[in-house]
Design a protein around this motif. Structure first.
Motif, PDB file in Angstrom:
ATOM      1  N   TYR A  81       0.833  -1.203   0.000  1.00  0.00           N
ATOM      2  CA  TYR A  81       0.000   0.000   0.000  1.00  0.00           C
ATOM      3  C   TYR A  81       0.867   1.252   0.000  1.00  0.00           C
ATOM      4  CZ  TYR A  81       0.386   0.609   5.177  1.00  0.00           C
ATOM      5  OH  TYR A  81       0.812   0.799   6.475  1.00  0.00           O
ATOM      6  N   HIS A  82       0.345   2.308  -0.614  1.00  0.00           N
ATOM      7  CA  HIS A  82       1.028   3.602  -0.583  1.00  0.00           C
ATOM      8  C   HIS A  82       0.006   4.695  -0.836  1.00  0.00           C
ATOM      9  CE1 HIS A  82       0.955   3.029  -4.949  1.00  0.00           C
ATOM     10  NE2 HIS A  82       1.366   4.269  -5.148  1.00  0.00           N
ATOM     11  N   SER A  83       0.463   5.943  -0.680  1.00  0.00           N
ATOM     12  CA  SER A  83      -0.470   7.062  -0.812  1.00  0.00           C
ATOM     13  C   SER A  83      -0.085   7.977  -1.960  1.00  0.00           C
ATOM     14  CB  SER A  83      -0.496   7.871   0.491  1.00  0.00           C
ATOM     15  OG  SER A  83       0.788   8.414   0.762  1.00  0.00           O
ATOM     16  N   HIS A  84      -1.087   8.616  -2.503  1.00  0.00           N
ATOM     17  CA  HIS A  84      -0.905   9.677  -3.491  1.00  0.00           C
ATOM     18  C   HIS A  84      -1.344  10.984  -2.833  1.00  0.00           C
ATOM     19  CE1 HIS A  84      -1.198   6.801  -7.226  1.00  0.00           C
ATOM     20  NE2 HIS A  84      -0.073   6.663  -6.554  1.00  0.00           N
ATOM     21  N   PRO A  85      -0.371  11.870  -2.525  1.00  0.00           N
ATOM     22  CA  PRO A  85      -0.718  13.093  -1.781  1.00  0.00           C
ATOM     23  C   PRO A  85      -1.667  14.019  -2.546  1.00  0.00           C
ATOM     24  CG  PRO A  85       1.657  12.709  -1.748  1.00  0.00           C
ATOM     25  CD  PRO A  85       1.080  11.741  -2.716  1.00  0.00           C
ATOM     26  N   ARG A  94       4.082   4.567 -13.544  1.00  0.00           N
ATOM     27  CA  ARG A  94       5.245   3.989 -12.871  1.00  0.00           C
ATOM     28  C   ARG A  94       4.827   2.898 -11.876  1.00  0.00           C
ATOM     29  NH1 ARG A  94       9.709   7.516  -9.614  1.00  0.00           N
ATOM     30  NH2 ARG A  94      11.314   5.922  -9.486  1.00  0.00           N
ATOM     31  N   ASP A  95       3.706   3.118 -11.180  1.00  0.00           N
ATOM     32  CA  ASP A  95       3.167   2.075 -10.294  1.00  0.00           C
ATOM     33  C   ASP A  95       2.921   0.802 -11.086  1.00  0.00           C
ATOM     34  OD1 ASP A  95       3.056   3.616  -7.962  1.00  0.00           O
ATOM     35  OD2 ASP A  95       1.019   4.317  -8.363  1.00  0.00           O
ATOM     36  N   ILE A  96       2.333   0.953 -12.262  1.00  0.00           N
ATOM     37  CA  ILE A  96       1.989  -0.216 -13.073  1.00  0.00           C
ATOM     38  C   ILE A  96       3.256  -0.969 -13.477  1.00  0.00           C
ATOM     39  CG2 ILE A  96       1.029  -0.937 -15.316  1.00  0.00           C
ATOM     40  CD1 ILE A  96      -1.132   1.276 -14.893  1.00  0.00           C
TER      41      ILE A  96
HETATM   42 ZN   LIG Z   1       1.508   5.464  -6.795  1.00  0.00          ZN
END
Ligand SMILES: [Zn+2]
Length: 140
Positions: A81-85, A94-96
């Motif tokens: 998991y991570h966040s997009h501010p 890039r995540d993909i």
């Molecule tokens: Zn991301």
């Protein structure tokens, strides 16, 4: 979009995750979850090891090894998991690229509507880069 899979997260763990990604603002924050049969059993909030943490997030190698070993102990599955501010809760290009190699689900928080609480969405990205959305269910 069809909800093809469901991940259940205990309310207390979800609250910890909200606090972790909020504390990381204005940078991206990240961590991992360990799940067993679709139920999240453990939260591993980590530091963001990316060179530009306001733009991307990576779990450092030492944290990753520690998390993998721990999840192995109970034969669980990892969720990243991570966040997009400032952007929506959807995998960036890039995540993909990273997710294609990782092979684990991506849960993404967005803080774009601050001061409203972060919202989240969860995805599986296959090795071809196809994105499938699942559903997060908060449980007691
Ligand atoms: Zn991301």
């Amino acid at each position: 979009m069809v909800n093809s899979f469901v991940v259940r997260i205990p309310e207390a763990i979800y609250q910890e995750m909200l606090e972790h990604v909020s504390a990381g603002y204005p940078n991206e924050a990240c961590g991992a979850l360990g799940s067993k049969d679709g139920l999240v059993v453990k939260n591993y909030p980590t530091a963001n090891a990316a060179e530009q943490p306001d733009d991307f997030s990576i779990i450092g190698e030492a944290d990753m090894v520690r998390i993998f070993n721990d999840i192995d102990d109970y034969d669980g599955d990892m969720i990243y998991y991570h966040s997009h501010p400032i952007s929506e809760a959807y995998p960036s290009p890039r995540d993909i690229e990273w997710a294609k190699r990782g092979g684990y689900p991506y849960l993404i928080f967005s803080l774009q509507y601050r001061p409203e609480p972060p919202y989240s969405r969860i995805f599986i990205i296959d090795s071809s880069g196809a994105v499938t959305e699942g559903r997060v269910e908060i449980v007691k």
